[in-house]
Design a protein around this motif. Structure first.
Motif, PDB file in Angstrom:
ATOM      1  N   ILE A 150       0.853  -1.204   0.000  1.00 29.76           N
ATOM      2  CA  ILE A 150       0.000   0.000   0.000  1.00 29.76           C
ATOM      3  C   ILE A 150       0.879   1.241   0.000  1.00 29.76           C
ATOM      4  O   ILE A 150       1.774   1.368   0.847  1.00 29.76           O
ATOM      5  N   PRO A 152       1.548   5.678  -0.875  1.00 29.24           N
ATOM      6  CA  PRO A 152       0.958   7.021  -0.875  1.00 29.24           C
ATOM      7  C   PRO A 152       1.133   7.740  -2.218  1.00 29.24           C
ATOM      8  O   PRO A 152       1.649   7.165  -3.175  1.00 29.24           O
ATOM      9  N   TRP A 153       0.749   9.016  -2.233  1.00 29.73           N
ATOM     10  CA  TRP A 153       0.689   9.770  -3.494  1.00 29.73           C
ATOM     11  C   TRP A 153       1.941  10.584  -3.785  1.00 29.73           C
ATOM     12  O   TRP A 153       2.064  11.140  -4.872  1.00 29.73           O
ATOM     13  N   LEU A 159       7.902   4.577  -4.795  1.00 28.71           N
ATOM     14  CA  LEU A 159       7.648   3.779  -3.586  1.00 28.71           C
ATOM     15  C   LEU A 159       7.025   2.424  -3.907  1.00 28.71           C
ATOM     16  O   LEU A 159       7.293   1.434  -3.237  1.00 28.71           O
ATOM     17  N   LYS A 177      -2.041  -1.617  -3.834  1.00 32.74           N
ATOM     18  CA  LYS A 177      -3.126  -0.629  -3.748  1.00 32.74           C
ATOM     19  C   LYS A 177      -2.468   0.744  -3.680  1.00 32.74           C
ATOM     20  O   LYS A 177      -2.046   1.206  -2.620  1.00 32.74           O
ATOM     21  N   PRO A 178      -2.354   1.420  -4.851  1.00 32.41           N
ATOM     22  CA  PRO A 178      -1.751   2.761  -4.827  1.00 32.41           C
ATOM     23  C   PRO A 178      -2.758   3.784  -4.302  1.00 32.41           C
ATOM     24  O   PRO A 178      -3.944   3.485  -4.195  1.00 32.41           O
ATOM     25  N   GLU A 209     -10.150   3.495  -2.970  1.00 34.21           N
ATOM     26  CA  GLU A 209      -9.911   4.258  -1.750  1.00 34.21           C
ATOM     27  C   GLU A 209      -9.367   3.376  -0.633  1.00 34.21           C
ATOM     28  O   GLU A 209      -9.512   2.151  -0.670  1.00 34.21           O
ATOM     29  N   GLY A 210      -8.818   4.056   0.373  1.00 36.51           N
ATOM     30  CA  GLY A 210      -8.263   3.331   1.506  1.00 36.51           C
ATOM     31  C   GLY A 210      -9.314   2.475   2.195  1.00 36.51           C
ATOM     32  O   GLY A 210      -9.097   1.281   2.440  1.00 36.51           O
ATOM     33  N   GLY A 230       2.644   5.476   4.365  1.00 36.37           N
ATOM     34  CA  GLY A 230       1.596   6.504   4.386  1.00 36.37           C
ATOM     35  C   GLY A 230       1.626   7.245   5.700  1.00 36.37           C
ATOM     36  O   GLY A 230       2.631   7.234   6.411  1.00 36.37           O
ATOM     37  N   GLY A 231       0.516   7.880   6.030  1.00 37.49           N
ATOM     38  CA  GLY A 231       0.452   8.710   7.226  1.00 37.49           C
ATOM     39  C   GLY A 231       0.388   7.867   8.501  1.00 37.49           C
ATOM     40  O   GLY A 231      -0.032   6.707   8.478  1.00 37.49           O
ATOM     41  N   VAL A 238      -4.056   0.397   9.897  1.00 36.25           N
ATOM     42  CA  VAL A 238      -3.507  -0.761   9.177  1.00 36.25           C
ATOM     43  C   VAL A 238      -2.933  -1.767  10.184  1.00 36.25           C
ATOM     44  O   VAL A 238      -3.189  -2.969  10.103  1.00 36.25           O
ATOM     45  N   GLU A 252       5.987   2.380   7.140  1.00 35.59           N
ATOM     46  CA  GLU A 252       6.825   3.564   6.887  1.00 35.59           C
ATOM     47  C   GLU A 252       5.890   4.763   6.966  1.00 35.59           C
ATOM     48  O   GLU A 252       5.063   4.969   6.071  1.00 35.59           O
ATOM     49  N   LEU A 253       6.006   5.561   8.050  1.00 33.51           N
ATOM     50  CA  LEU A 253       4.971   6.564   8.328  1.00 33.51           C
ATOM     51  C   LEU A 253       5.516   7.999   8.251  1.00 33.51           C
ATOM     52  O   LEU A 253       6.520   8.243   7.600  1.00 33.51           O
ATOM     53  N   GLY A 254       4.853   8.904   8.917  1.00 35.49           N
ATOM     54  CA  GLY A 254       5.144  10.326   8.760  1.00 35.49           C
ATOM     55  C   GLY A 254       6.454  10.768   9.404  1.00 35.49           C
ATOM     56  O   GLY A 254       7.115  10.008  10.110  1.00 35.49           O
ATOM     57  N   CYS A 286       8.466  12.488   2.869  1.00 36.65           N
ATOM     58  CA  CYS A 286       8.475  12.166   4.303  1.00 36.65           C
ATOM     59  C   CYS A 286       9.794  12.558   4.958  1.00 36.65           C
ATOM     60  O   CYS A 286       9.850  12.780   6.157  1.00 36.65           O
ATOM     61  N   GLU A 387       3.269  17.120  11.583  1.00 40.71           N
ATOM     62  CA  GLU A 387       3.637  16.981  10.168  1.00 40.71           C
ATOM     63  C   GLU A 387       2.681  17.801   9.297  1.00 40.71           C
ATOM     64  O   GLU A 387       1.469  17.571   9.301  1.00 40.71           O
TER      65      GLU A 387
HETATM   66  P1  NDP Z   1      -2.394   8.022   3.696  1.00 38.26           P
HETATM   67  O1  NDP Z   1      -2.045   7.393   4.982  1.00 38.26           O
HETATM   68  O2  NDP Z   1      -3.592   8.863   3.628  1.00 38.26           O
HETATM   69  O3  NDP Z   1      -2.568   6.912   2.555  1.00 38.26           O
HETATM   70  C1  NDP Z   1      -1.561   5.963   2.248  1.00 38.26           C
HETATM   71  C2  NDP Z   1      -2.196   4.792   1.518  1.00 38.26           C
HETATM   72  O4  NDP Z   1      -3.038   4.081   2.435  1.00 38.26           O
HETATM   73  C3  NDP Z   1      -3.095   5.197   0.361  1.00 38.26           C
HETATM   74  O5  NDP Z   1      -2.992   4.236  -0.660  1.00 38.26           O
HETATM   75  C4  NDP Z   1      -4.454   5.159   1.007  1.00 38.26           C
HETATM   76  O6  NDP Z   1      -5.476   5.035   0.072  1.00 38.26           O
HETATM   77  C5  NDP Z   1      -4.325   3.923   1.862  1.00 38.26           C
HETATM   78  N1  NDP Z   1      -5.282   3.810   2.956  1.00 38.26           N
HETATM   79  C6  NDP Z   1      -6.034   4.772   3.546  1.00 38.26           C
HETATM   80  N2  NDP Z   1      -6.788   4.234   4.542  1.00 38.26           N
HETATM   81  C7  NDP Z   1      -6.508   2.910   4.592  1.00 38.26           C
HETATM   82  C8  NDP Z   1      -6.944   1.829   5.397  1.00 38.26           C
HETATM   83  N3  NDP Z   1      -7.836   1.995   6.381  1.00 38.26           N
HETATM   84  N4  NDP Z   1      -6.450   0.592   5.162  1.00 38.26           N
HETATM   85  C9  NDP Z   1      -5.532   0.401   4.194  1.00 38.26           C
HETATM   86  N5  NDP Z   1      -5.086   1.396   3.379  1.00 38.26           N
HETATM   87  C10 NDP Z   1      -5.551   2.637   3.581  1.00 38.26           C
HETATM   88  O7  NDP Z   1      -1.094   8.810   3.260  1.00 38.26           O
HETATM   89  P2  NDP Z   1      -0.945   9.832   2.061  1.00 38.26           P
HETATM   90  O8  NDP Z   1      -1.237   9.112   0.788  1.00 38.26           O
HETATM   91  O9  NDP Z   1      -1.670  11.078   2.403  1.00 38.26           O
HETATM   92  O10 NDP Z   1       0.645  10.084   2.079  1.00 38.26           O
HETATM   93  C11 NDP Z   1       1.257  11.035   2.863  1.00 38.26           C
HETATM   94  C12 NDP Z   1       1.830  10.423   4.129  1.00 38.26           C
HETATM   95  O11 NDP Z   1       2.736   9.378   3.782  1.00 38.26           O
HETATM   96  C13 NDP Z   1       2.639  11.412   4.937  1.00 38.26           C
HETATM   97  O12 NDP Z   1       2.317  11.272   6.302  1.00 38.26           O
HETATM   98  C14 NDP Z   1       4.072  10.986   4.699  1.00 38.26           C
HETATM   99  O13 NDP Z   1       4.955  11.327   5.737  1.00 38.26           O
HETATM  100  C15 NDP Z   1       3.920   9.504   4.559  1.00 38.26           C
HETATM  101  N6  NDP Z   1       5.061   8.943   3.828  1.00 38.26           N
HETATM  102  C16 NDP Z   1       5.976   8.201   4.516  1.00 38.26           C
HETATM  103  C17 NDP Z   1       7.105   7.714   3.880  1.00 38.26           C
HETATM  104  C18 NDP Z   1       8.106   6.874   4.617  1.00 38.26           C
HETATM  105  O14 NDP Z   1       8.900   6.202   3.952  1.00 38.26           O
HETATM  106  N7  NDP Z   1       8.131   6.864   5.938  1.00 38.26           N
HETATM  107  C19 NDP Z   1       7.357   7.990   2.461  1.00 38.26           C
HETATM  108  C20 NDP Z   1       6.316   8.751   1.818  1.00 38.26           C
HETATM  109  C21 NDP Z   1       5.218   9.221   2.503  1.00 38.26           C
HETATM  110  P3  NDP Z   1      -6.196   6.373  -0.529  1.00 38.26           P
HETATM  111  O15 NDP Z   1      -5.175   7.387  -0.782  1.00 38.26           O
HETATM  112  O16 NDP Z   1      -6.777   5.821  -1.744  1.00 38.26           O
HETATM  113  O17 NDP Z   1      -7.148   6.772   0.552  1.00 38.26           O
END
Ligand code: NDP
Length: 484
Positions: A150, A152-153, A159, A177-178, A209-210, A230-231, A238, A252-254, A286, A387
């Motif tokens: 899974i 992020p954008w 990634l 799931k992008p 969607e997520g 992601g965030g 998750v 890998e988070l924020g 990130c 963040e």
């Molecule tokens: P999100 O957490 O909103 O989304 C990440 C992915 O998770 C998307 O594909 C999203 O789908 C999906 N998702 C959302 N809800 C769920 C769920 N309940 N179960 C499973 N999957 C779900 O992050 P963003 O896309 O907004 O990305 C930005 C964040 O990513 C920032 O916090 C940034 O710091 C972090 N990031 C961390 C990195 C690292 O290596 N530590 C690298 C890059 C970014 P959808 O978008 O379709 O809702």
């Protein structure tokens, strides 16, 4: 693809491009103009089920291949991506709003490099032996099973390829799931793997969607492993879905990373490096350094030179080669970034530069904000510790190593950071006391793909990168053979 055509993006399941079971679609908008760019399948649980069945079906055949055969497939995918290098850059630029030059130098290049790198690393793998007086142990690295990947954008294909390559390299099959905001280069990757003839079901992809697609994927009983970027708040959900089934998980988070600037730094290269680390990809990386801690003795000069340098960046059409900065990903994200700038004023900060840029009217519907530098905030204020993930940085003074370390560590995050000094012993001493997964000294985002990547505290769990990726995407099994 001409810029006015609307693309249709389908799921890729079991080696075929397919519509969703419910025939629902979502709009993909161009961040720079807000205009419709593509339509993509809005997947639900049934689509996820089909993709997991396809991945599970492909697992026995794929996992039984020798490592060198799977390495050959990774090389073929790298070749295929190289052939569409320019298309990756253009799609990524249009889909995310980032400058095309960046999409080329970072996104397209790294996507090819990820497959190439892991192909090479697989070939270097050797069986580990542990000899005892009367027995020999040897370690077999087995695939985990079906992986949910899974992403992020902000760095969509960069990634995704970082996960897909080691995952399938170690013999797993996957469902990707992008982010729904950026489906275009994930679709291009599926076209590439379809073109090279990868066995059906090894890589599957559901758009959506997520909540509708990501959640059923993570909680699917036949998914054995979850790699999520992601965030932090999504990461919590998750982790909660995956934990009851004891799935292998990497998060890998924020981040809210500090750049620590000492008075003995090389001022010119430090200003350049810290501006780049604050604003690359509109601050939507990130690893970006969004809290800039500057030693008292040079604070005033640094602030002046830093603001001047930020004001020189060209913000404009992402497809224009001369743009340094493009648009933010979505109207909602722009609103979030703006709300933090308002909060900074409420918290006593001064906006040293930044505001709404004047762009030609064809960008009226886009998500634009000029790079923003804030001074005068308390180092533990919300704006300086939460963040923002946009082109907003805050500057803070410190007067000793101890204080710099205290400020750097005063957030819930611990992903990355940088230290700028001509005294490398001091640089290392300070770096080692920062609660973080990665620190750069006198540089930033200088990446060797063999090193561990990941965060501590609320920035994540686990490490990927090099052998850490191979370890995460496999199960190490020990076999002990008694002699005689
Ligand atoms: P999100 O957490 O909103 O989304 C990440 C992915 O998770 C998307 O594909 C999203 O789908 C999906 N998702 C959302 N809800 C769920 C769920 N309940 N179960 C499973 N999957 C779900 O992050 P963003 O896309 O907004 O990305 C930005 C964040 O990513 C920032 O916090 C940034 O710091 C972090 N990031 C961390 C990195 C690292 O290596 N530590 C690298 C890059 C970014 P959808 O978008 O379709 O809702």
């Amino acid at each position: 693809m001409g810029s006015s055509e609307i693309s249709v993006v389908r799921n890729y399941i079991g080696g075929s491009f397919v519509d969703g079971k419910s025939e629902s679609w979502f709009d993909v908008l161009e961040p720079s103009t807000g205009k419709l760019f593509a339509k993509a399948v809005l997947s639900g649980k049934e689509d996820v089920d089909s993709a997991v069945i396809a991945a599970k079906g492909a697992l026995p055949g794929w996992s039984s291949l020798e490592m060198k055969e799977r390495a050959r497939w990774l090389d073929m995918i790298a070749d295929g991506l190289e052939e569409v290098f320019e298309e990756i850059a253009e799609l990524e630029s249009r889909d995310t709003g980032k400058p095309i030059s960046l999409a080329r130098s970072v996104d397209a290049s790294r996507s090819v490099a990820n497959f190439r790198f892991f192909a090479g690393l697989l070939l270097e793998q050797e069986t580990e032996f542990f000899q005892m007086e009367d027995a020999t142990n040897y370690v077999v690295n087995k695939p985990v099973g079906v992986g949910a990947l899974i992403t992020p954008w902000n760095l969509p294909l960069y990634l995704l390829s970082w996960k897909v390559a080691p995952a399938i390299g170690m013999g797993n099959t996957v469902v990707c799931k992008p982010s729904e905001l950026t489906p275009m280069t994930a679709d291009l990757l599926m076209r590439v793997i379809d073109g090279v003839g990868l066995p059906p079901g090894v890589i599957n992809l559901v758009h959506g969607e997520g909540a509708g697609a990501g959640e059923p994927l993570v909680s699917h009983p036949d998914v054995d492993l979850v790699s999520f970027t992601g965030g932090t708040s999504t990461g919590e959900k998750v982790a909660a879905s995956a934990a009851p089934m004891f799935k292998k998980i990497s998060l890998e988070l924020g981040g809210k990373n500090a750049s620590i600037v000492f008075a003995d730094c090389n001022m010119e290269s430090t200003v350049e490096g810290v501006v780049r680390s604050g604003f690359l990809n509109q601050g939507q990386v990130c690893l970006c350094g969004s809290r800039i801690l500057v030693e008292d003795g040079i604070y005033d000069e640094f602030e002046r030179r830093f603001v001047e340098s930020v004001e020189k960046m060209t913000i404009g059409d992402p497809l224009d080669e001369s743009s340094d900065l493009g648009a933010l990903i979505s109207p909602e994200h722009l609103e979030k970034v703006r709300s933090y700038i308002d909060l900074a004023k409420e918290e006593g900060g001064t906006i040293l530069t930044g505001g709404t840029p004047c762009l030609p009217s064809r960008f009226d519907g886009g998500n634009w904000i000029s790079p923003t530098v804030i001074g005068g905030l308390e180092y533990d204020s919300r704006c300086a510790t939460e963040e923002i993930f946009g082109p907003v940085v805050s500057l803070h003074r410190f007067d000793s190593e101890e204080e710099a370390i205290e400020i750097a560590n005063c957030t819930r995050y611990g992903l990355a950071g940088s230290v700028w000094t001509e005294d490398l012993e001091k640089g290392k001493r300070v770096s080692e006391r920062i609660d973080s997964g990665m620190i750069w000294i006198n540089t930033w985002l200088h990446r060797d793909l063999r090193v561990p990547f990941g965060g501590v505290k609320d920035s994540g769990v686990g490490r990927e990168g090099g052998r850490w990726s191979l370890g995460f995407f496999s199960e190490a099994m020990n076999i002990c053979v008694k002699q005689g």
